[in-house]
Design a protein around this motif. Structure first.
Motif, PDB file in Angstrom:
ATOM      1  N   GLY A   1       0.784  -1.235   0.000  1.00  0.00           N
ATOM      2  CA  GLY A   1       0.000   0.000   0.000  1.00  0.00           C
ATOM      3  C   GLY A   1       0.808   1.273   0.000  1.00  0.00           C
ATOM      4  N   VAL A   2       2.085   1.228   0.430  1.00  0.00           N
ATOM      5  CA  VAL A   2       2.927   2.435   0.430  1.00  0.00           C
ATOM      6  C   VAL A   2       3.939   2.428  -0.710  1.00  0.00           C
ATOM      7  N   GLY A   3       3.802   1.451  -1.631  1.00  0.00           N
ATOM      8  CA  GLY A   3       4.664   1.424  -2.807  1.00  0.00           C
ATOM      9  C   GLY A   3       5.934   0.596  -2.672  1.00  0.00           C
ATOM     10  N   ARG A   4       6.130  -0.056  -1.547  1.00  0.00           N
ATOM     11  CA  ARG A   4       7.322  -0.870  -1.333  1.00  0.00           C
ATOM     12  C   ARG A   4       7.165  -2.186  -2.089  1.00  0.00           C
ATOM     13  N   VAL A   5       8.221  -2.612  -2.837  1.00  0.00           N
ATOM     14  CA  VAL A   5       8.184  -3.886  -3.556  1.00  0.00           C
ATOM     15  C   VAL A   5       8.196  -5.019  -2.534  1.00  0.00           C
ATOM     16  N   VAL A   6       7.226  -5.935  -2.650  1.00  0.00           N
ATOM     17  CA  VAL A   6       7.133  -7.052  -1.712  1.00  0.00           C
ATOM     18  C   VAL A   6       7.304  -8.406  -2.395  1.00  0.00           C
ATOM     19  N   SER A   7       7.309  -8.440  -3.725  1.00  0.00           N
ATOM     20  CA  SER A   7       7.497  -9.702  -4.432  1.00  0.00           C
ATOM     21  C   SER A   7       7.885  -9.415  -5.880  1.00  0.00           C
ATOM     22  N   CYS A   8       8.562 -10.393  -6.504  1.00  0.00           N
ATOM     23  CA  CYS A   8       8.924 -10.246  -7.910  1.00  0.00           C
ATOM     24  C   CYS A   8       9.040 -11.614  -8.580  1.00  0.00           C
ATOM     25  N   ALA A   9       8.991 -11.595  -9.906  1.00  0.00           N
ATOM     26  CA  ALA A   9       9.193 -12.783 -10.737  1.00  0.00           C
ATOM     27  C   ALA A   9       9.599 -12.299 -12.118  1.00  0.00           C
ATOM     28  N   GLY A  10      10.358 -13.112 -12.846  1.00  0.00           N
ATOM     29  CA  GLY A  10      10.783 -12.716 -14.181  1.00  0.00           C
ATOM     30  C   GLY A  10      10.871 -13.894 -15.124  1.00  0.00           C
ATOM     31  N   ALA A  11      10.930 -13.600 -16.409  1.00  0.00           N
ATOM     32  CA  ALA A  11      11.104 -14.615 -17.447  1.00  0.00           C
ATOM     33  C   ALA A  11      11.768 -13.941 -18.638  1.00  0.00           C
TER      34      ALA A  11
END
Length: 117
Positions: free
Chosen positions: A24-34
């Motif tokens: 909710g405050v814009g902090r990255v909490v997860s990611c994934a890539g390909a």
């Protein structure tokens, strides 16, 4: 395995995608890539892509964020670029991603006595 360069994950230099989830405050909490990983001249260069970089903030684990982002990354690679398969690797010690596989075979029935090429 080192992650692909940003220019690949943004799709600038190669076919690729990087997805993030923010709180909710814009902090990255997860990611994934390909991303595409075979040289363009390879016969199967566009049939299989690399997938991974699944990560979730420790405080958000269990919310299945990486699972959702990872699945979306695969769907984007298929829809946008036409990849039909994916390959990935699991870092040792990543218990949620590790799977134990036991294979048994009679070496006299396996050509050359080997189960792999």
């Amino acid at each position: 395995m080192l992650p692909p360069a940003l220019a690949v994950l943004t799709g600038r230099d190669e076919q690729g995608v990087c997805l993030i989830a923010r709180d909710g405050v814009g902090r990255v909490v997860s990611c994934a890539g390909a991303a595409a990983f075979m040289r363009p001249e390879h016969a199967q260069a566009r049939s299989e892509c690399w997938w991974g970089m699944l990560a979730t903030d420790p405080g958000r684990r269990g919310a299945r964020l990486s699972l959702l982002l990872g699945a979306r990354a695969i769907l984007i690679m298929r829809g946008r670029y036409g990849f039909g398969g994916v390959t990935t690797g699991v870092a040792p010690g990543s218990a949620p991603s590790e799977e134990t596989i036991l294979s048994a075979a009679d070496p006299t029935l396996v050509a050359g006595g080997r189960m792999t090429k």
